[in-house]
Design a protein around this motif. Structure first.
Motif, PDB file in Angstrom:
ATOM      1  N   LEU A 212       4.950   3.376  -2.660  1.00  0.00           N
ATOM      2  CA  LEU A 212       5.902   4.179  -1.883  1.00  0.00           C
ATOM      3  C   LEU A 212       5.272   5.498  -1.457  1.00  0.00           C
ATOM      4  CD1 LEU A 212       9.023   4.486  -1.023  1.00  0.00           C
ATOM      5  CD2 LEU A 212       9.191   5.876  -3.094  1.00  0.00           C
ATOM      6  N   LYS A 213       4.661   6.199  -2.412  1.00  0.00           N
ATOM      7  CA  LYS A 213       4.073   7.508  -2.101  1.00  0.00           C
ATOM      8  C   LYS A 213       2.890   7.377  -1.151  1.00  0.00           C
ATOM      9  CE  LYS A 213       2.123  10.063  -5.376  1.00  0.00           C
ATOM     10  NZ  LYS A 213       2.004  11.005  -6.513  1.00  0.00           N
ATOM     11  N   ALA A 242       8.695  11.433  -1.924  1.00  0.00           N
ATOM     12  CA  ALA A 242       8.796  10.285  -2.821  1.00  0.00           C
ATOM     13  C   ALA A 242       9.715  10.587  -4.004  1.00  0.00           C
ATOM     14  CB  ALA A 242       7.411   9.879  -3.317  1.00  0.00           C
ATOM     15  N   LYS A 246      13.142   8.358  -5.948  1.00  0.00           N
ATOM     16  CA  LYS A 246      12.791   7.709  -7.213  1.00  0.00           C
ATOM     17  C   LYS A 246      13.901   6.809  -7.747  1.00  0.00           C
ATOM     18  CE  LYS A 246      14.230  11.177 -10.643  1.00  0.00           C
ATOM     19  NZ  LYS A 246      14.993  10.246 -11.480  1.00  0.00           N
TER      20      LYS A 246
END
Length: 552
Positions: A212-213, A242, A246
């Protein structure tokens, strides 16, 4: 009874009980109240070995309705009735169509996921988190310019838009930063609906938090005056964005009215985005069940194509069967019968409109996956119409199964389930539509000719300039995500049935490097829809005890 009245009349299991049936313990879920939960990843439960994947898609949608989500849920409930370990994986609804015209995405009648009010409204807050993350990035971009613009961002070439998960045509094009130096640098801007945002696509394609990051850092937010791309990594804010996601990255666990486990996560539209629930949702369902039943948005020309060409390479699991949902009403509309007369039997219109279904059958067969047709029955359908449609499919070597899930739930899809259970065991050899080495125009040509049935692609001067630029930047081999009307195989919403020899008009491209694809904008597609004259919001109410009514 209305859909919401049916949903409110059924007693739900506690979400902990639903989790237990999947082998999930207390540490594996984070309950959001009694009937919703986030699933903590990675899973501690042992992955299943059978892992059969069923993709549900449909013909082109019409005002008559197709009921793709309803069939998906009903089919899952039928598997449950047959004592199969099944998990359903669906997209989350957007507030835009919930309050607008299309409606929600929780199924209907006795084939629904619940709690339907929560899922259709705020659910676990994923859409809000995405909206906040998107607009935080927008604010950081404008703040960087205000504070000296070290990266030399050309404010005329910022491509990152703000988002809102409501249809609001007034926000499509705006001017920000008015009011003097302390209010920021004036520039043109605009809003997309949240489900069309790159962050939504990234959330739905990310394999874990690290991925994702990394994807967020690759987002192109704009260009310098020398037209060099500037990314989130250049701004050094990927970690912050990001962090806001979470919780949103965790799949959501709910249930159907029949208590079949359902994972509902991610919600990109298929006409302006890639139209599939998250890779993590589908992967989690595959790990927890022997059979996973999932859907892709709108018709097979949009959602299914993107599932097969964009999502499958990331998921690394191909469907074992593709179910195409069709209705007698929609086919008759495609065959020229007026909308107001669809309750009347018309075998000629049905025969003519069958061309739309036939086209989707042939386009899905190109992938080498077994295809089944689910005839989603409406009360006005006649047996003669059902029989004619079944026979027409049989001539193509395709089994079409009469399905009545709105009225009967899983019991109305037992025949469909038995058919699918047979086809998932058939041998198959998945064949991608195009190779990764093909350039963008080759990929677009292939989609237009093989999936849409078109003959030509016309590129605007802007699009041609962008293609030349993309080649210099090394972006010309990325997958393509077509932004096109859902109502037609062409880019003209009024061209129904199975048109031939038409031209698709590509007006511009939107690079989405974080998602990993290039969006091709065709026809008159909008990334921020508007509300209709009579929005659904006019019919929604809540009483003094908090009970919601009018929500479909």
């Amino acid at each position: 009874m209305t859909d919401i009245e049916i949903a409110q009349s059924v007693k739900m299991d506690k979400i902990t009980k639903v989790a237990e049936r999947l082998g999930l313990g207390e540490d594996d879920i984070e309950p959001y109240g009694s009937y919703k939960a986030k699933i903590n990843l990675p899973l501690k439960a042992k992955p299943q070995t059978k892992r059969k994947l069923i993709l549900v898609t449909s013909i082109n949608p019409t005002p008559a309705g197709e009921g793709k989500s309803t069939v998906t849920v009903g089919l899952g409930d039928a598997f449950h009735l047959l004592h199969k370990k099944v998990v359903i994986a669906l997209r989350e609804p957007s507030l835009g169509p919930v309050m607008g015209m299309k409606g929600g995405a929780t199924g209907g009648g006795y084939a629904q996921v619940v709690p339907m009010e929560d899922i259709n409204l705020h659910f676990t807050g994923d859409m809000h988190a995405l909206t906040a993350a998107n607009n935080t990035l927008a604010a950081l971009i404008d703040n960087h310019i205000q504070q000296g613009n070290e990266l030399e961002i050309d404010q005329r070439r910022i491509v990152w838009k703000r988002t809102l998960d409501i249809n609001d045509r007034a926000l499509r094009k705006i001017v920000i930063g008015l009011g003097g130096p302390v209010q920021g640098v004036p520039r043109e801007d605009g809003f997309d609906i949240t489900v069309a945002s790159e962050l939504m696509a990234i959330l739905c394609l990310a394999k874990d938090l690290h991925d994702l990051k990394e994807r967020i850092n690759r987002i192109v937010i704009g260009y310098t005056r020398e037209r060099q791309p500037i990314t989130v990594k250049d701004l050094q804010v990927g970690g912050a964005i990001a962090a806001l996601l979470k919780e949103a990255i965790k799949p959501n666990l709910v249930q159907t009215l029949a208590h079949t486990p359902a994972i509902v996560h991610g919600g990109p539209f298929a006409n302006i985005a890639h139209g599939c629930n998250s890779v993590l949702a589908t992967q989690t369902a595959l790990d927890l069940g022997d059979y996973t039943i999932t859907e892709a948005g709108f018709g097979a020309d949009l959602g299914a194509e993107k599932f097969l060409d964009i999502k499958v390479p990331v998921l690394q699991k191909t469907p074992d069967t593709i179910v195409i949902v069709a209705t007698i009403k929609a086919l008759k509309l495609n065959g020229g019968q007026p909308l107001a007369e669809l309750a009347t039997e018309n075998l000629a219109a049905l025969a003519h409109g069958f061309a739309n279904l036939e086209h989707h059958i042939n386009s899905m067969k190109r992938y080498g996956v077994p295809v089944v047709v689910a005839i989603n029955r409406f009360t006005q359908d006649t047996q003669a119409e059902i029989d004619q449609l079944v026979q027409a499919c049989q001539k193509l070597g395709i089994e079409a199964v009469d399905t009545d899930v709105w009225a009967k739930g899983g019991a109305g899809a037992l025949d469909l389930a038995q058919t699918v259970l047979q086809t998932v065991e058939e041998s198959k050899e998945f064949t991608p539509l195009y190779t990764p080495e093909s350039n963008l125009t080759e990929k677009i040509d292939t989609i237009v000719t093989k999936i849409y049935g078109g003959a030509h692609v016309d590129y605007s001067k802007k699009a041609l300039n962008q293609l030349r630029r993309f080649k210099k930047l090394g972006w010309d081999k990325l997958p393509v995500c077509m932004a096109k009307t859902q109502y037609s195989l062409s880019d003209d919403a009024k061209l129904l049935g199975a048109p031939q020899d038409f031209t698709i008009h590509v007006k511009s491209f939107v690079p989405k490097l974080g998602a990993g694809f290039i969006v091709a904008m065709t026809g008159n597609i909008l990334t921020m829809p508007g509300l209709p004259k009579h929005p659904a919001a006019l019919d929604i109410d809540i009483d003094d005890n908090g009970k919601i009514s009018g929500l479909f």
